[in-house]
Enzyme design. Structure first.
Site, short mmCIF file in Angstrom:
data_model
loop_
_atom_site.label_atom_id
_atom_site.label_comp_id
_atom_site.label_asym_id
_atom_site.label_seq_id
_atom_site.Cartn_x
_atom_site.Cartn_y
_atom_site.Cartn_z
N LYS A 74 1.17 -1.09 0.29
CA LYS A 74 0.09 -0.04 0.01
C LYS A 74 0.80 1.50 -0.26
O LYS A 74 1.63 1.13 0.10
CB LYS A 74 -0.65 -0.10 1.58
N SER A 149 -9.11 2.29 3.68
CA SER A 149 -8.00 2.68 2.98
C SER A 149 -7.62 1.98 2.33
O SER A 149 -6.53 1.85 0.65
CB SER A 149 -7.15 3.29 3.63
N SER A 173 -9.61 -0.87 7.72
CA SER A 173 -9.05 -0.40 6.36
C SER A 173 -8.58 -1.44 6.32
O SER A 173 -8.46 -1.62 4.93
CB SER A 173 -7.70 0.69 6.67
#
Length: 459
Positions: A74, A149, A173
C-alpha cells in the site's frame, strides 16, 4: 464482474500453496512474478495501482516462508526507490531512500514486491476515491466501491492478480475492503506487527499493519511468520492450521456503538452466521448492552480530525499548493479540529480507557460477532471527495460504524465474507476477540470457512 484468474503459473493457488510449489521447484519465483505482472496489467480497469508495476520486482529473502510469492504494498509504506504518495494528489512525493518497516518485514518473509497500491488521501476515508483521478473499482461490480483505505490491495487480491497484499487499519482499513471484496481481513492486536513511525509518537496508537487474503490459511500462515508477540508482551499466536475442538460462548452485537441503524441485508448475513455457529455447537446469545462510553463515536471523530490536522500541517506539498488543496475529507476534518481542539485532552483520556471497557465485554463471552459495516457496499460516488463535508462525514460514520472501537482498544478483529447482497457483492461479518487472542479468531475462521465456503471470483 471481472477477474484475472487463468491457467498460468499462479493458477488459483493461495500464497501458502504458491510458496510450497516454489520450494518443490514446480514453479520459479520469476514465473510467479511474470504471471502477477501480466494479471495486474489485465486488471488496469480497476485503477488499483500507484504508478506502473515494477518491471524488476523487489526480491525477498529466498529462505523465507513465502519465498517467491508476489505481493503489493500500500502506498503509505516506503519501498526503496519508489515515491510514497499517501493517496494524495498534491503531496510532494520523492523516492524513498530505504525500505520502511513493512517492506523490510515482508521481504524478510520472502515476498517479492511487484507494485504499490492505491488508498484515499492519508487513508482517512472508507472508499478509495479521489478528486480528479479515477476511483479504484470493485472487481465484483466495477460500479461499486472497493472500500478503503486498503482499497487497491483488496481489489488486486480479489481479482486474482496477487494472492495476498499489504494493508493497514486505523479505523477499519483492512476489514472494510475485505468486507467489500470478499476477502479475509484480520486487524491484529496493537503491537502484534511493526508499528509505523508516526504511530509511536501519537497519544493513542490506532493503526495496525496486516494483509488481505483469499483464504484463512494464508492469513494464519502470515501471522505465524509475522508475530512480534515476544517483543510486545502479547500471547503468541503460534501455528494455526485448523479449527479447535473448544466450543465458545459467542455474543452477538447488532447495533453499532454509534447507535445508527444497520441495514437489512447486513443483518441477514449476521443472523445467518450466528445460526451457523449455533449449528456448529457454539453457544450464541445476543448482547443487549456494550460497555462503551456513549461519547466514543464523537471522540473517535475528534481524534480522526486531530490526525487529519497534523497530516495537513506537516506533509510537504507540491509547489503552489496550499492546505486548502487537500481533499474534502482532510480539509473538513482539519477545520473541525481547529474549532474543537480544546477537547483533545479529555478525548484522549476517554479513548485510553476504551481498552478496559472493551475487555470487560469478554467477562461472559469468548468471542463477539457483529457486522463489519452499517450497510452494504455503496456505489462509487457515495463517499466521493466531491460530496460536501458535513454530508460526507455523516455518510462515513454511519457506514464505518463498527470497526473503530478495535483500533482504539488495540484488540483483534477479523472480517469474513459470509454474506451476499442483492446486488451480488460480498457482505462481511466481523469476529472480535480480547486483546492478544488472534488464535481463537483464526480457529473459528477455519471452522466457518470449512462449514460455509465463500465464493471467490475464481468460481
Amino acid at each position: 464482474m471481472t477477474h484475472a484468474f487463468t491457467d498460468d503459473a499462479l493458477g488459483r493457488d493461495d500464497a501458502v500453496g504458491l510458496a510450497l510449489r516454489v520450494r518443490r521447484r514446480d514453479v520459479s519465483a520469476g514465473e510467479l512474478a511474470s504471471a502477477a505482472l501480466s494479471r495486474i496489467e489485465k486488471m488496469a480497469e480497476l485503477d488499483a495501482l500507484v504508478g506502473p508495476p515494477l518491471a524488476t520486482p523487489v526480491v525477498g529473502d529466498q529462505a523465507g516462508p513465502f519465498a517467491g510469492v508476489p505481493t503489493v504494498i500500500k502506498d503509505n509504506s516506503d519501498v526503496r526507490g519508489l515515491p510514497t504518495g499517501q493517496g494524495s494528489e498534491i503531496i510532494r512525493a520523492r523516492p524513498a531512500d530505504r525500505h520502511g518497516p513493512v517492506a523490510r518485514e515482508m521481504l524478510s518473509m520472502g515476498f517479492g514486491v511487484v507494485a504499490k497500491t492505491t488508498l484515499p488521501e492519508f487513508g482517512l476515508s472508507a472508499s478509495t476515491e479521489f478528486p480528479t483521478r479515477p476511483p479504484t473499482r470493485n472487481p465484483w461490480n466495477t460500479e461499486y466501491s472497493t472500500g478503503a483505505s486498503s482499497g487497491g490491495s483488496a481489489a488486486l487480491v480479489a481479482a486474482g492478480a496477487v494472492p495476498l497484499a499489504h494493508g493497514n487499519d486505523g479505523g477499519g482499513s483492512i476489514r472494510i475492503p475485505a468486507a467489500c471484496t470478499g476477502l479475509v481481513g484480520l486487524k491484529p492486536s496493537r503491537g502484534r506487527f511493526v508499528l509505523p513511525a508516526l504511530e509511536k509518537l501519537l497519544p493513542v496508537a490506532i493503526v495496525s499493519e496486516g494483509v488481505l487474503t483469499r483464504s484463512v490459511r494464508d492469513t494464519a500462515a502470515f501471522w505465524a511468520a509475522a508475530d512480534h508477540a515476544s517483543a510486545r508482551r502479547l500471547r503468541p499466536i503460534g501455528t494455526v492450521t485448523g479449527p479447535s475442538a473448544r466450543r465458545l460462548r459467542v455474543g452477538v452485537i447488532r447495533q453499532s456503538p454509534a447507535g445508527g441503524p444497520t441495514d437489512v441485508e447486513t443483518l441477514a448475513a449476521l443472523d445467518d452466521t450466528a445460526a451457523l455457529l449455533a449449528r456448529l455447537g457454539h453457544t450464541v446469545d445476543e448482547m443487549t448492552t456494550v460497555p462503551i462510553d456513549q461519547r466514543f463515536p464523537e471522540d473517535f471523530v475528534e481524534y480522526w480530525s486531530f490526525l487529519a490536522y497534523v497530516l495537513q500541517k506537516t506533509t510537504p506539498r507540491l509547489e503552489g499548493r496550499t492546505e486548502r488543496d487537500f481533499d474534502t475529507l482532510t480539509v473538513g476534518l482539519a477545520d473541525r479540529f481547529r474549532r474543537t481542539r480544546y477537547r483533545l485532552p479529555s478525548v484522549v483520556r476517554r479513548l485510553r480507557r476504551a481498552s478496559a471497557d472493551y475487555a470487560s465485554m469478554f467477562a461472559s463471552v469468548d468471542l463477539v460477532l457483529s457486522p463489519v459495516l452499517g450497510h452494504t457496499t455503496p456505489r462509487l460516488g457515495h463517499l466521493s471527495p466531491h460530496v460536501p463535508f458535513d454530508e460526507y462525514l455523516e455518510r462515513l460514520t454511519s457506514y464505518a460504524a463498527f470497526t473503530p472501537l478495535h483500533n482504539v482498544a488495540g484488540a483483534p478483529a477479523m472480517s469474513l465474507p459470509l454474506g451476499r447482497s442483492s446486488a451480488g457483492l460480498p457482505v462481511g461479518v466481523m469476529f472480535s476477540g480480547v486483546q492478544g487472542d488472534e488464535r481463537t479468531l483464526l480457529e473459528v475462521a477455519f471452522e466457518v470457512e470449512d462449514a460455509a465456503p465463500w465464493r471467490s471470483l475464481a468460481d
